[in-house]
Design an enzyme around this catalytic site. Sequence first.
Site, PDB file in Angstrom:
ATOM      1  CB  CYS A  75      18.316  10.336  32.044  1.00  0.00           C
ATOM      2  SG  CYS A  75      20.023  10.842  32.252  1.00  0.00           S
ATOM      3  CB  CYS A  81      25.090   8.330  29.602  1.00  0.00           C
ATOM      4  SG  CYS A  81      25.554   7.366  31.054  1.00  0.00           S
ATOM      5  CB  CYS A  84      20.262   3.889  31.162  1.00  0.00           C
ATOM      6  SG  CYS A  84      20.288   4.194  32.934  1.00  0.00           S
ATOM      7  CB  CYS A 161      23.452   9.253  37.408  1.00  0.00           C
ATOM      8  SG  CYS A 161      22.976   7.547  37.156  1.00  0.00           S
ATOM      9  CE1 TYR A 314      32.714 -18.927  40.713  1.00  0.00           C
ATOM     10  CE2 TYR A 314      30.963 -20.487  41.267  1.00  0.00           C
ATOM     11  CZ  TYR A 314      32.068 -20.154  40.514  1.00  0.00           C
ATOM     12  OH  TYR A 314      32.518 -21.021  39.553  1.00  0.00           O
ATOM     13  CB  CYS A 410      24.751 -11.200  36.867  1.00  0.00           C
ATOM     14  SG  CYS A 410      26.460 -11.685  36.687  1.00  0.00           S
TER      15      CYS A 410
HETATM   16  N1  SAH Z   1      27.107 -14.207  46.249  1.00  0.00           N
HETATM   17  C1  SAH Z   1      27.727 -12.935  46.447  1.00  0.00           C
HETATM   18  C2  SAH Z   1      28.780 -12.588  45.373  1.00  0.00           C
HETATM   19  C3  SAH Z   1      28.435 -12.861  43.950  1.00  0.00           C
HETATM   20  S1  SAH Z   1      29.493 -12.093  42.751  1.00  0.00           S
HETATM   21  C4  SAH Z   1      26.695 -11.842  46.564  1.00  0.00           C
HETATM   22  O1  SAH Z   1      25.535 -12.029  46.203  1.00  0.00           O
HETATM   23  O2  SAH Z   1      27.026 -10.770  47.058  1.00  0.00           O
HETATM   24  C5  SAH Z   1      30.577 -13.347  42.278  1.00  0.00           C
HETATM   25  C6  SAH Z   1      31.723 -13.563  43.229  1.00  0.00           C
HETATM   26  O3  SAH Z   1      32.516 -14.636  42.728  1.00  0.00           O
HETATM   27  C7  SAH Z   1      32.662 -12.395  43.402  1.00  0.00           C
HETATM   28  O4  SAH Z   1      32.745 -12.080  44.768  1.00  0.00           O
HETATM   29  C8  SAH Z   1      34.017 -12.923  42.877  1.00  0.00           C
HETATM   30  O5  SAH Z   1      35.119 -12.433  43.607  1.00  0.00           O
HETATM   31  C9  SAH Z   1      33.870 -14.408  43.066  1.00  0.00           C
HETATM   32  N2  SAH Z   1      34.690 -15.309  42.227  1.00  0.00           N
HETATM   33  C10 SAH Z   1      35.087 -15.132  40.950  1.00  0.00           C
HETATM   34  N3  SAH Z   1      35.722 -16.225  40.503  1.00  0.00           N
HETATM   35  C11 SAH Z   1      35.727 -17.134  41.497  1.00  0.00           C
HETATM   36  C12 SAH Z   1      36.213 -18.472  41.649  1.00  0.00           C
HETATM   37  N4  SAH Z   1      36.832 -19.094  40.647  1.00  0.00           N
HETATM   38  N5  SAH Z   1      36.002 -19.103  42.810  1.00  0.00           N
HETATM   39  C13 SAH Z   1      35.371 -18.489  43.845  1.00  0.00           C
HETATM   40  N6  SAH Z   1      34.889 -17.229  43.761  1.00  0.00           N
HETATM   41  C14 SAH Z   1      35.060 -16.550  42.617  1.00  0.00           C
END
Ligand code: SAH
Length: 455
Positions: A75, A81, A84, A161, A314, A410
């Site tokens: 790139c 940038c 990356c 990109c 989550y 992540c």
């Molecule tokens: N499992 C899903 C989302 C993961 S990202 C997927 O794979 O698509 C993490 C998520 O946690 C986000 O959607 C965010 O809004 C949520 N989040 C953040 N803090 C939180 C909390 N205290 N309780 C519940 N969810 C939460």
Amino acid sequence: MVTPVKKNDRKTVYIEDLTHDGNGVAKIDGYPLFIRGALPQETVEVHVLKTLKNYGFAKVVEILESSPDRVKAPCIYFGPCGGCQLQHLSYEGQLKWKENMVRNVMKRIGKIDVPVLPVKGMKDPWNYRNKSQIPFSITETGPVAGFYKMKSHEIVDMERCLIQVSEADSMMANLKKELTDIGLQPYNEATHQGMLRHVVVRKGRVTGEVMIVLITKSRKFPQKEQAIEVIQRLVPNVTSIVQNVNSEKTNVIFGNETITLWGKDSIEDTIGGVRFEISARSFYQVNPVQTEVLYKQALDYAQLTGDETVIDAYCGIGTISLFLAQNAKSVMGVEIVEQAIEDAKRNAELNGFTNTYFEAGPAEEVIPRWYKEGKEADVLVVDPPRKGCDEALLNTIIEQRPKRVVYVSCNPATLARDLRILEDGGYKTMEVQPVDMFPQTTHVECVALMSRVEK
Ligand code: SAH
């Protein structure tokens, strides 16, 4: 303050490591120098730029001995940038580095001796991003659009990109040229003047549906109709054009109000045969090819036979929940964003699931309450944001002792920290599988399997 090197020194150094933001690390009498663009195993002549008490920064003058994994970054914006960090490292080299990085973090932060498997990478590690958030601004030379420089709000004006989809390229390269014609001013952060702040492009990989979101400073802008026409011309396969209003002086991209300007309110995508509706603001993994790999791994680790009750903490728009629901007795998902829970419920319906239950709220409050109400889980899946799990949630897990915990993360550092807490509370980490969701960057996703230690 005495440091082994000072500003403007020239030195020949050996690069030992790479930091999480992609800088090479050399040590001079134990004093670390961070060197942009240098790779492990290289011998480099550097020019010292800045020295602080405990570390300094330098730039490469000449690479004297190059890493066997060095490649020419494809790139033209690589370097300036901030998107990356690893395009100068071969893809194989990136995967090796990520594997070692996860292993080291598990040992150093988690004090965990666990098998870390080789990273599951992509066959074609380019054009994978199904979502781009493109900042627009105005300079003396006219409107600009691209991505920010690292740790800055200065836009690198770009036409293309290599990790995003072509529809996003089209908006990035062409929309800025059209803005002047229709009299729509990009937003200027410094003066809080102008209208167009960001353009967000989302695409369903399997369905090909495309959503374009215009994030504007005010609700009303007179060029609305022309803007729709321009977008339709630039991205003929667009299926949804949405406006989001953000009038605050803030770094946060989205505001609270979302209005559909043309087409559908959401786009649809399919992962592993499960359909998902995605609206402008809901979280959806950005690499759909690898998301399938990631979710399959989570499902594998959950070891479901069809009799289990599962909690998905989550859960976002219910992606992992619905994947699990295919093989579980029932799945309960919790997520803090209400709109995402609405999406999750709709997605369950769309796919005909009747064994799912979703609730909006903080996982650390909702899950303890579920347990109090007698809603128990055999398997608990967590997929928290970068900061990791709330300690209250970890304590609930330790008290309630589900058989297995599948941790999707992540951020290896907070993963290691949380695995340590769960290990101290009676779990054993069986395996960590990194998955490369973000080729060309230093980010890496992991799935860890933990089993309850029987007493
Ligand atoms: N499992 C899903 C989302 C993961 S990202 C997927 O794979 O698509 C993490 C998520 O946690 C986000 O959607 C965010 O809004 C949520 N989040 C953040 N803090 C939180 C909390 N205290 N309780 C519940 N969810 C939460």
